[in-house]
Design a protein around this motif. Structure first.
Motif, PDB file in Angstrom:
ATOM      1  N   VAL A 175       8.655  -3.079  12.265  1.00  0.00           N
ATOM      2  CA  VAL A 175       7.765  -2.460  11.279  1.00  0.00           C
ATOM      3  C   VAL A 175       8.431  -1.315  10.508  1.00  0.00           C
ATOM      4  N   ARG A 179       8.334  -0.988   6.503  1.00  0.00           N
ATOM      5  CA  ARG A 179       7.791   0.189   5.790  1.00  0.00           C
ATOM      6  C   ARG A 179       8.792   0.744   4.803  1.00  0.00           C
ATOM      7  N   GLU A 182       8.530  -1.428   1.846  1.00  0.00           N
ATOM      8  CA  GLU A 182       7.283  -1.128   1.118  1.00  0.00           C
ATOM      9  C   GLU A 182       7.463   0.104   0.244  1.00  0.00           C
ATOM     10  N   TYR A 190       6.953   3.274  -8.826  1.00  0.00           N
ATOM     11  CA  TYR A 190       5.721   3.315  -9.621  1.00  0.00           C
ATOM     12  C   TYR A 190       5.014   4.663  -9.527  1.00  0.00           C
ATOM     13  N   LYS A 191       5.715   5.636  -8.937  1.00  0.00           N
ATOM     14  CA  LYS A 191       5.145   6.977  -8.800  1.00  0.00           C
ATOM     15  C   LYS A 191       6.267   8.013  -8.914  1.00  0.00           C
ATOM     16  N   ASN A 214      -0.337   0.360 -16.111  1.00  0.00           N
ATOM     17  CA  ASN A 214      -1.391  -0.087 -15.194  1.00  0.00           C
ATOM     18  C   ASN A 214      -1.296  -1.574 -14.867  1.00  0.00           C
ATOM     19  N   LYS A 217       1.354  -2.096 -12.315  1.00  0.00           N
ATOM     20  CA  LYS A 217       0.855  -1.639 -11.015  1.00  0.00           C
ATOM     21  C   LYS A 217      -0.106  -2.651 -10.387  1.00  0.00           C
ATOM     22  N   LEU A 218      -0.864  -3.301 -11.242  1.00  0.00           N
ATOM     23  CA  LEU A 218      -1.763  -4.357 -10.764  1.00  0.00           C
ATOM     24  C   LEU A 218      -0.955  -5.493 -10.138  1.00  0.00           C
ATOM     25  N   LYS A 224       2.959  -6.511  -3.122  1.00  0.00           N
ATOM     26  CA  LYS A 224       3.044  -5.686  -1.910  1.00  0.00           C
ATOM     27  C   LYS A 224       2.109  -6.229  -0.821  1.00  0.00           C
ATOM     28  N   GLU A 229       1.145  -8.896   4.323  1.00  0.00           N
ATOM     29  CA  GLU A 229       0.151  -9.695   5.039  1.00  0.00           C
ATOM     30  C   GLU A 229       0.583 -11.116   5.370  1.00  0.00           C
TER      31      GLU A 229
ATOM     32  N   LEU B 156      -5.316  -3.208   5.381  1.00  0.00           N
ATOM     33  CA  LEU B 156      -4.331  -2.215   4.924  1.00  0.00           C
ATOM     34  C   LEU B 156      -4.917  -1.239   3.909  1.00  0.00           C
ATOM     35  N   THR B 161       0.712   0.659   7.755  1.00  0.00           N
ATOM     36  CA  THR B 161       1.460  -0.547   8.122  1.00  0.00           C
ATOM     37  C   THR B 161       1.761  -0.567   9.620  1.00  0.00           C
ATOM     38  N   GLU B 327      -2.309   2.150   3.475  1.00  0.00           N
ATOM     39  CA  GLU B 327      -1.035   2.209   2.750  1.00  0.00           C
ATOM     40  C   GLU B 327      -0.890   1.151   1.663  1.00  0.00           C
ATOM     41  N   ALA B 328      -1.937   0.395   1.404  1.00  0.00           N
ATOM     42  CA  ALA B 328      -1.802  -0.661   0.405  1.00  0.00           C
ATOM     43  C   ALA B 328      -1.794  -0.097  -1.021  1.00  0.00           C
ATOM     44  N   TYR B 329      -2.667   0.824  -1.296  1.00  0.00           N
ATOM     45  CA  TYR B 329      -2.801   1.361  -2.663  1.00  0.00           C
ATOM     46  C   TYR B 329      -2.651   2.880  -2.597  1.00  0.00           C
ATOM     47  N   LEU B 330      -1.437   3.358  -2.764  1.00  0.00           N
ATOM     48  CA  LEU B 330      -1.189   4.791  -2.634  1.00  0.00           C
ATOM     49  C   LEU B 330      -1.822   5.554  -3.796  1.00  0.00           C
ATOM     50  N   ALA B 332      -0.937   8.164  -5.283  1.00  0.00           N
ATOM     51  CA  ALA B 332       0.010   8.620  -6.314  1.00  0.00           C
ATOM     52  C   ALA B 332       0.330   7.522  -7.326  1.00  0.00           C
ATOM     53  N   ILE B 333       0.087   6.264  -6.941  1.00  0.00           N
ATOM     54  CA  ILE B 333       0.320   5.151  -7.879  1.00  0.00           C
ATOM     55  C   ILE B 333      -0.981   4.773  -8.583  1.00  0.00           C
ATOM     56  N   TYR B 334      -2.022   4.600  -7.784  1.00  0.00           N
ATOM     57  CA  TYR B 334      -3.310   4.160  -8.351  1.00  0.00           C
ATOM     58  C   TYR B 334      -4.099   5.417  -8.680  1.00  0.00           C
ATOM     59  N   ASN B 335      -3.575   6.146  -9.660  1.00  0.00           N
ATOM     60  CA  ASN B 335      -3.930   7.542  -9.890  1.00  0.00           C
ATOM     61  C   ASN B 335      -4.813   7.770 -11.104  1.00  0.00           C
ATOM     62  N   ASN B 336      -5.396   6.698 -11.629  1.00  0.00           N
ATOM     63  CA  ASN B 336      -6.359   6.883 -12.722  1.00  0.00           C
ATOM     64  C   ASN B 336      -7.448   5.831 -12.583  1.00  0.00           C
ATOM     65  N   VAL B 339      -6.740   2.074 -13.673  1.00  0.00           N
ATOM     66  CA  VAL B 339      -5.927   1.219 -12.797  1.00  0.00           C
ATOM     67  C   VAL B 339      -6.659   0.950 -11.484  1.00  0.00           C
ATOM     68  N   LEU B 342      -9.067  -1.743 -12.206  1.00  0.00           N
ATOM     69  CA  LEU B 342      -8.326  -3.004 -12.376  1.00  0.00           C
ATOM     70  C   LEU B 342      -8.004  -3.641 -11.017  1.00  0.00           C
ATOM     71  N   VAL B 343      -7.428  -2.854 -10.117  1.00  0.00           N
ATOM     72  CA  VAL B 343      -7.020  -3.435  -8.833  1.00  0.00           C
ATOM     73  C   VAL B 343      -8.235  -3.790  -7.965  1.00  0.00           C
TER      74      VAL B 343
END
Ligand code: ADP
Ligand code: ADP
Ligand code: MG
Ligand code: MG
Ligand code: MG
Ligand code: MG
Ligand code: MG
Lengths: 420, 420
Positions: A175, A179, A182, A190-191, A214, A217-218, A224, A229, B156, B161, B327-330, B332-336, B339, B342-343
Motif C-alpha cells: 500500500v 499511495r 496516487e 493538479y494542486k 475542472n 480534474k474530473l 485515480k 479500486e 475511499l 488508502t 483520499e479519493a478527492y483531495l 486541494a484539488i476539488y477546491n471549487n 468541480v 462535476l465530480v
C-alpha cells in the motif's frame, strides 16, 4: 538462503563481501572467488541502491531498498518491504514471461535485498537508448509479449476467483507504494505542491492551467478511482522506459517494486505514454546532420505496433485458454463465436481507453509533477525544452479528455503527428 | 467471551443451554435464568440455522453457520467461516448505522456462532410484508440512510488508502461466498445448469432466450467483472428484501454474510431490484376487494424515494466530510464548487447505472436461476405466476441492456409502468 538477522545497508564494500560470503545462493554464482571482486553502485534510480557485482567467474546485481525514498532523503520515509513485493512480482512475471524478466537468485527479506541476473552490456536503459536515437527492431514484439503474458495470466481470464483474491490480498500489503503513485501521478500535478516543478518561467501558466482545469480534474478522478479500486491483474506499477533494459535482441523489464493488483491500462499506458514523451523530446535532441525525423517515425511505428501486437497476443491467449481455469468468461456461457468476439472486442476497447487515460496521466505528471524524465531534462536549452514539454502536455491533456473518441492506436498516432 | 474448543452444531436444545450457560456474554443477557427458556429454530434462510432464545428476563438470537449450504445439503460445501465475515460486517455497519443494524452480543469463531439482538415482533421480514401488501412509510428513509452511511463511509470517499487496502485484504478471505454469488447471479442463469429452474412449461422459451441472448451475456460479463474486481466499499452482498426486518417504525438489516469490498451498485441494485420483483408479483396476489393498485403505487413511490433520498444523503455526507480522511478527492484539488459538483454528478450517475445493471441481474437470477423469491413462489396458479415473472424478466433484460440511457429513477419507474 542465508539471511541476515537484522537490516543494514550494504553500502560498504567489505560489508557487501562479508554478506556474499555467507550467502550460498550468491557465493556459488561467483564460484566462491572473492578476490578481484568488482562492486559498483549504479543506482541512477530514484528509490534504491543497486550494485553490480562482477567476479572472475560470475556476476549478479544486488538491489537493496532503504527505508526512505532515496532521491528525497530520509524526510520521505518509504517501507523497505517494497523489496518483498518487487521479488514477488519478479518471480511471478518471470515465471509467466522468462524471456523478458531477469532471473532472481536470492532474496533476503530482513535485508530488503534482492540478488538477480546482471543484465550485462550492451544492455542499457531503454530511455537512454531513446534519447540517443537508437532503434530497437524487436522492442514492440517483446514488450507486447511481456504485457500480454503478465497481464492476461494474472487476470480473471486466467485465474480462478480463489487464486485471484488470495493474490490481491497479499499485494494489498504494498500500500505505501500505491499511495506514492496516487500522490505523484493522480494528485500533486493538479494542486499546489511543494514537490511540483516545471521548466520555469516558460511553463508557469501551463502548470497553472492544469491546476485550474475542472474537466481534467474530473477525468483524473475517474482514473485515480480505477487505480485504487480495480484489481484487474498483477501490474508492474512503474512500467516507464526507465524500467526496461535493452539490446538489439534482448528486452528485459526490471524494477516492479510498485507491483499490485490494479488496472491493466496503468502498465500499458505508462509504457506508451513514456514512448510519446520520448517522441516529443526528439526535436530537442535534433542537431546538424541528424534532425531525428526518421527516428521519430520509428517511435510512432513502435507505439502503433506495441498496442496492435499486444491486442493480437492478448486475444490469442484468451482464445487459447478459453476453456482454462479463468472464471470471468465461462465457456458454457460464451459458447459461440459471435458472443466471444463481442466480449473480446468490448474488453479490448475498454482496455484501450483505460490505457490512453493512464498514459496521459503519466505524461502530465512528468512535466509538471515531482519526477521528470531524462528525455526532456537532458535538453539543455530551457526554452527549447519548454517547447517540447508544452506540446507533450497539450497532447496529454487532450488525450485524457478525449480518450473515449479514439477508435484505434492509428488514430492516436495521427493525433500526435498533427500537434508536433 | 467463552469459546468452544471445537465446532459442533447446537441443533439440540440441551446442547444449546449448556453452551449459553458457559458463555457469560449470553447468560448475562438472560440474567442467568435458564428455566422456561424458549428456544426456537426459525431459519427460513437458505444457508444457516437461526434460533430465537427467549427467557423470562431477556432474549437474543443465535445464528450458527454449518459447513455447507443448508438448502442444498452437504453436497454443496460452504465454509462456516462466513460467520466471521458476517460479524465483521455487522459490527462495521452497525458502528456506522446503529439504528438499522442489530447489535452483536457475542461471537464464537470456532463455533461459527453469532449472538445478536432478537428483532422481536412485530418485526417481520420485509419480503413478507410486501407480499402481504403492507406499507412502511419510513422504509425509503431508513434504507437510503443505511445504504448511504455504510457505503459512503467504507469507500475511499471516507477511507485513507491505507485503511481501505487493509480492509479489502481482510475481506478477500470471504472468497467462497463471493464465488457463490458469481455462480448463481452472474453465471448459472446464462447457461444450462442443473440448479436452474423456472415456472415450466410457461417460461421454457423465456429461459432459453436468456441463455441465447448474446447482448445480455455481453452486459452480464461487464457486471461480473465489476463484482469481482472493484473494491469500492464494504457491501452487504445479499441485500434483498429477505435481509431486511421491519415494523412501522423500525428497519433492520440482517444477514451480511456475503459482505466484501465490492461495487456499491451491487447492494443498491439488489435492494431496488427486489422491490421491482415485489411490484411485478402484486398482480398475482390481487384478489376480490384488493386489486393491489394502491399498493403498487406505494412500491413505485418507495423505489423512487429510495434512490432519490440515497443520492441526497450520499452527497450530503460527501460535502460534510470533504475535508476528512477520504483520499479519493483531495480538497486541494476539488477546491471549487463547480468541480465538486462535476465530480459528484459523475459519481452518482455512474453509481446509478451500476445499480440498475446489478439490479437487473438480481431480478433475472430470481426467475430463471437456482433461488427464487417468495413474492412469486407464493402465487399458486402457475400460469398467473408465469405471467408476472415474464413481465419482470422482460423488464430486467431491457434494463440490463439499456441502463445507460436512464437519466433518473423517475424514468425507470415510468418504464416499469409501461410494461405492466
Ligand atoms: N539486473 C540489472 N542489471 C543491470 N543493471 C541493473 C539491473 N537492475 C538495475 N540496474 C541498473 O540500476 C538502475 C536502478 O535500478 P532500478 O531497479 O530501476 O532501481 P530503482 O527502484 O531505484 O529505480 C537501473 O536504471 C539500471 O541502470
Ligand atoms: N436478529 C434477528 N431477530 C429476529 N429474527 C431473525 C434475526 N436474524 C434472523 N432472523 C430470522 O431468521 C431468518 C434467517 O436469518 P438469516 O440471517 O437471513 O439467515 P440465512 O443466512 O440462512 O439466510 C430470517 O429470515 C429471520 O426470519
Ligand atoms: Mg527504476
Ligand atoms: Mg524502482
Ligand atoms: Mg437470509
Ligand atoms: Mg438477492
Ligand atoms: Mg444469509
Amino acid at each position: 538462503m542465508a539471511a541476515s538477522s537484522e537490516y543494514r545497508p550494504l553500502s560498504d564494500k567489505s560489508l557487501m563481501v562479508d554478506y556474499l560470503k555467507s550467502t550460498p545462493a550468491l557465493s556459488s554464482k561467483l564460484k566462491d572467488q572473492f578476490d578481484d571482486l568488482d562492486v559498483r553502485e549504479v543506482g541512477d534510480g530514484n528509490l534504491n541502491y543497486v550494485y553490480i557485482v562482477v567476479g572472475p567467474s560470475g556476476s549478479f546485481v544486488i538491489k537493496q531498498a532503504i527505508p526512505y525514498v532515496r532521491c528525497m532523503g530520509e524526510s520521505w520515509p518509504m517501507t523497505k518491504e517494497r523489496a518483498y513485493f518487487e521479488v514477488l512480482a519478479l518471480k511471478e512475471h518471470g515465471h509467466l514471461c522468462p524471456d523478458h524478466v531477469p532471473e532472481v537468485y536470492h532474496f533476503d527479506r530482513t535485508m530488503s535485498l534482492i540478488g538477480m541476473r546482471y543484465l550485462e552490456p550492451p544492455h542499457i536503459i531503454l530511455r537512454k537508448g531513446l534519447i540517443a536515437g537508437i532503434e530497437y527492431p524487436l522492442l514492440a514484439e517483446h514488450m507486447s509479449e511481456y504485457m500480454a503474458q503478465t497481464l492476461f495470466r494474472t487476470s480473471l481470464l486466467s485465474h480462478s476467483t480463489t487464486d485471484h483474491k488470495r493474490a490481491v490480498a497479499e499485494f494489498c500489503g504494498n500500500v505505501e507504494l500505491c499511495r506514492l503513485t496516487e500522490q505523484v501521478v493522480f494528485s500533486d500535478p493538479y494542486k499546489v505542491s511543494e514537490y511540483n516543478h516545471w521548466t520555469t518561467p516558460y511553463l508557469d501558466s501551463d502548470a497553472k492551467a492544469v491546476r485550474e482545469d475542472n474537466f481534467l480534474k474530473l477525468e483524473v478522478a475517474e482514473l485515480k478511482s480505477m487505480f485504487c479500486e480495480r484489481a484487474q491483474a498483477l501490474i508492474h506499477g512503474d512500467l516507464h522506459t526507465g524500467s526496461v533494459m535493452v539490446t538489439q535482441d534482448s528486452t528485459q523489464v526490471i524494477d516492479p517494486e510498485f507491483a499490485f493488483y490494479g488496472p491493466m491500462g496503468f502498465d500499458i499506458g505508462a509504457y506508451i505514454g513514456n514512448l510519446i514523451l520520448a517522441f516529443f523530446s526528439q526535436d530537442g535532441h535534433a542537431k546538424e546532420g541528424n534532425d531525428r525525423k526518421v527516428y521519430k517515425e520509428w517511435i510512432l511505428r513502435t507505439i502503433g505496433e506495441t498496442w496492435n501486437l499486444f491486442q493480437i497476443k492478448f486475444v490469442a491467449l484468451w482464445n487459447k485458454h478459453k476453456e482454462g481455469s479463468g472464471e470471468a468468461y465461462l465457456p458454457a456461457i460464451y459458447n459461440n463465436n459471435e458472443v466471444l468476439q463481442l466480449v473480446q472486442k468490448k474488453y479490448m476497447n475498454d482496455l484501450f481507453r483505460d490505457s490512453l487515460g493512464f498514459g496521459s496521466a503519466k505524461m502530465i505528471r512528468r512535466i509538471v509533477g515531482v519526477a521528470h524524465v531524462e528525455d526532456f531534462e537532458s535538453i539543455k536549452d530551457a526554452s527549447k525544452r519548454a517547447d517540447c514539454e508544452r506540446r507533450a502536455l497539450n497532447f496529454a491533456k487532450m488525450l485524457m479528455k478525449e480518450r473515449r473518441k479514439f477508435q484505434s492506436i492509428d488514430e492516436v498516432v495521427l493525433a500526435i503527428r498533427e500537434v508536433q
